[in-house]
Design an enzyme around this catalytic site. Structure first.
Site, PDB file in Angstrom:
ATOM      1  N   GLU A  53       0.804  -1.181   0.028  1.00  0.00           N
ATOM      2  CA  GLU A  53      -0.198  -0.169  -0.131  1.00  0.00           C
ATOM      3  C   GLU A  53       0.979   1.132   0.042  1.00  0.00           C
ATOM      4  O   GLU A  53       0.460   2.273  -0.631  1.00  0.00           O
ATOM      5  CB  GLU A  53      -0.975  -0.100   1.236  1.00  0.00           C
ATOM      6  CG  GLU A  53      -1.507   1.276   1.447  1.00  0.00           C
ATOM      7  CD  GLU A  53      -2.563   1.729   0.493  1.00  0.00           C
ATOM      8  OE1 GLU A  53      -2.663   3.084   0.089  1.00  0.00           O
ATOM      9  OE2 GLU A  53      -2.999   0.789  -0.335  1.00  0.00           O
ATOM     10  N   ASP A  54       2.079   1.331   0.897  1.00  0.00           N
ATOM     11  CA  ASP A  54       2.704   2.423   0.909  1.00  0.00           C
ATOM     12  C   ASP A  54       4.099   2.285   1.220  1.00  0.00           C
ATOM     13  O   ASP A  54       4.499   1.127   1.512  1.00  0.00           O
ATOM     14  CB  ASP A  54       2.069   3.366   2.155  1.00  0.00           C
ATOM     15  CG  ASP A  54       2.776   4.645   1.907  1.00  0.00           C
ATOM     16  OD1 ASP A  54       3.179   5.224   0.801  1.00  0.00           O
ATOM     17  OD2 ASP A  54       2.148   5.496   2.862  1.00  0.00           O
ATOM     18  N   HIS A 114      -1.728   0.495   6.562  1.00  0.00           N
ATOM     19  CA  HIS A 114      -2.235   1.204   5.500  1.00  0.00           C
ATOM     20  C   HIS A 114      -1.193   2.432   4.946  1.00  0.00           C
ATOM     21  O   HIS A 114      -0.054   1.814   4.881  1.00  0.00           O
ATOM     22  CB  HIS A 114      -3.664   2.066   5.540  1.00  0.00           C
ATOM     23  CG  HIS A 114      -4.116   2.470   4.359  1.00  0.00           C
ATOM     24  ND1 HIS A 114      -5.723   2.699   4.537  1.00  0.00           N
ATOM     25  CD2 HIS A 114      -4.013   2.588   3.293  1.00  0.00           C
ATOM     26  CE1 HIS A 114      -6.101   3.075   3.275  1.00  0.00           C
ATOM     27  NE2 HIS A 114      -5.178   2.962   2.560  1.00  0.00           N
ATOM     28  N   ILE A 116       1.987   4.837   5.830  1.00  0.00           N
ATOM     29  CA  ILE A 116       3.212   4.999   6.593  1.00  0.00           C
ATOM     30  C   ILE A 116       3.920   6.258   6.418  1.00  0.00           C
ATOM     31  O   ILE A 116       3.834   6.904   5.475  1.00  0.00           O
ATOM     32  CB  ILE A 116       3.863   3.520   6.526  1.00  0.00           C
ATOM     33  CG1 ILE A 116       4.812   3.762   5.077  1.00  0.00           C
ATOM     34  CG2 ILE A 116       3.397   2.341   6.826  1.00  0.00           C
ATOM     35  CD1 ILE A 116       5.602   2.592   5.003  1.00  0.00           C
ATOM     36  N   ASN A 167      -6.489   7.307   5.703  1.00  0.00           N
ATOM     37  CA  ASN A 167      -5.694   6.512   4.742  1.00  0.00           C
ATOM     38  C   ASN A 167      -4.254   6.963   4.702  1.00  0.00           C
ATOM     39  O   ASN A 167      -3.557   5.844   4.527  1.00  0.00           O
ATOM     40  CB  ASN A 167      -6.247   7.338   3.152  1.00  0.00           C
ATOM     41  CG  ASN A 167      -5.410   6.847   1.821  1.00  0.00           C
ATOM     42  OD1 ASN A 167      -4.297   6.700   1.844  1.00  0.00           O
ATOM     43  ND2 ASN A 167      -6.459   6.159   1.093  1.00  0.00           N
ATOM     44  N   ASP A 168      -3.728   8.077   4.927  1.00  0.00           N
ATOM     45  CA  ASP A 168      -2.184   8.341   5.022  1.00  0.00           C
ATOM     46  C   ASP A 168      -1.942   9.345   6.003  1.00  0.00           C
ATOM     47  O   ASP A 168      -2.762   9.971   6.358  1.00  0.00           O
ATOM     48  CB  ASP A 168      -1.711   8.421   3.595  1.00  0.00           C
ATOM     49  CG  ASP A 168      -0.503   8.636   3.450  1.00  0.00           C
ATOM     50  OD1 ASP A 168       0.489   7.913   4.447  1.00  0.00           O
ATOM     51  OD2 ASP A 168       0.239   8.946   2.402  1.00  0.00           O
ATOM     52  N   ASN A 223      -6.586  11.360  -0.292  1.00  0.00           N
ATOM     53  CA  ASN A 223      -5.701  10.095  -0.238  1.00  0.00           C
ATOM     54  C   ASN A 223      -4.582  10.430   0.265  1.00  0.00           C
ATOM     55  O   ASN A 223      -4.053  10.841   1.622  1.00  0.00           O
ATOM     56  CB  ASN A 223      -5.705   9.655  -1.677  1.00  0.00           C
ATOM     57  CG  ASN A 223      -5.490   8.276  -1.916  1.00  0.00           C
ATOM     58  OD1 ASN A 223      -4.510   7.590  -1.601  1.00  0.00           O
ATOM     59  ND2 ASN A 223      -6.619   7.399  -2.199  1.00  0.00           N
TER      60      ASN A 223
END
Length: 245
Positions: A53-54, A114, A116, A167-168, A223
């Site tokens: 995801e990240d 999710h 980071i 989300n972030d 996002n």
């Protein structure tokens, strides 16, 4: 006469929903044709079969990767396995992904990572902040990175009523960060309906031990987020704003 009016209203309603759905597909680029490309220097990284995801990268070239996100309404490659944080050394010619062990009493079975973000303290200690979704809720977990042991030590979980559908995040200092909320509704059906209707109800918030506040709002699915090197501006794929702090 009443039935005719009802049919007319139903037709108008369906037409409006259809128009909104087409607009939604256009925003999501659902009709765009994708041409296959075979980059010469790309290769499959093993251990990341469940997706990633990240990613956030240290100045030394060590990269942290969150993997195994379970998200409402989306398919999952390993629904019965907890998420993980992987480490890669990008200085290596053929870097490999290594799952980091987590100590400190953290419930790894509920780990659903999710977004980071890395924070490096004045004494060069590296902290990793991870958006987590245990039971599909939103928390922020703080870990200390032990480079020699290639592991993470769990330190703290941050919860707040404004930290919903996160989300972030991007970290500015000890327990200070910006976070994005990507959906107003937590129900998967309502979340999809929210995007089709283009409801701009999501926001960016600032968190610190002293205050938690919404600093920007009116977005459709806020996002990923990052911040400039001087911390004057933070930006996402949808917006760029001056740091109000």
């Amino acid at each position: 006469m009443g039935k005719l009016v009802a049919l007319v209203l139903l037709g108008v309603g369906l037409a409006l929903v259809g128009e909104m759905f087409l607009a939604f597909r256009e925003r999501m680029s659902a009709s765009r044709e994708v041409e296959p490309v075979e980059p010469e220097n790309c290769r499959l990284i093993e251990e990341l079969e469940n997706g990633s995801e990240d990613i956030d990268i240290l100045p030394s070239g060590l990269a942290f990767i969150s993997s195994g996100l379970k998200y409402p309404g989306l398919p999952n490659f390993a629904p019965d396995e907890p998420g993980k944080i992987f480490l890669m050394d990008l200085n290596e010619q053929n870097p490999r992904a290594q799952a980091l062990e987590i100590s400190g009493g953290f419930d790894k079975e509920l780990f659903n990572p999710h977004g980071i973000s890395i924070f490096i303290d004045k004494d060069h200690t590296v902290y990793l902040y991870v958006v987590n979704h245990p039971h599909m809720k939103s928390t922020v977990e703080i870990f200390k990175f032990e480079e020699q042991q290639r592991s993470l030590v769990y330190l703290k979980t941050i919860k707040h009523e404004l930290l919903k559908s996160v989300n972030d995040i991007v970290v500015l200092g000890p327990e200070q960060f910006y976070a994005t909320r990507d959906h107003y509704f937590t129900n998967s059906f309502l979340s999809l309906f929210e995007m089709i209707l283009d409801l701009r109800w999501t926001y960016v918030l600032f968190y610190s031990p002293r205050e938690v506040k919404v600093v920007a709002k009116g977005f459709c699915s806020a996002n990923g987020i990052t911040v400039s090197a001087d911390q004057k501006y933070f930006a996402s794929r949808m917006f760029c704003l001056r740091n109000p702090g």
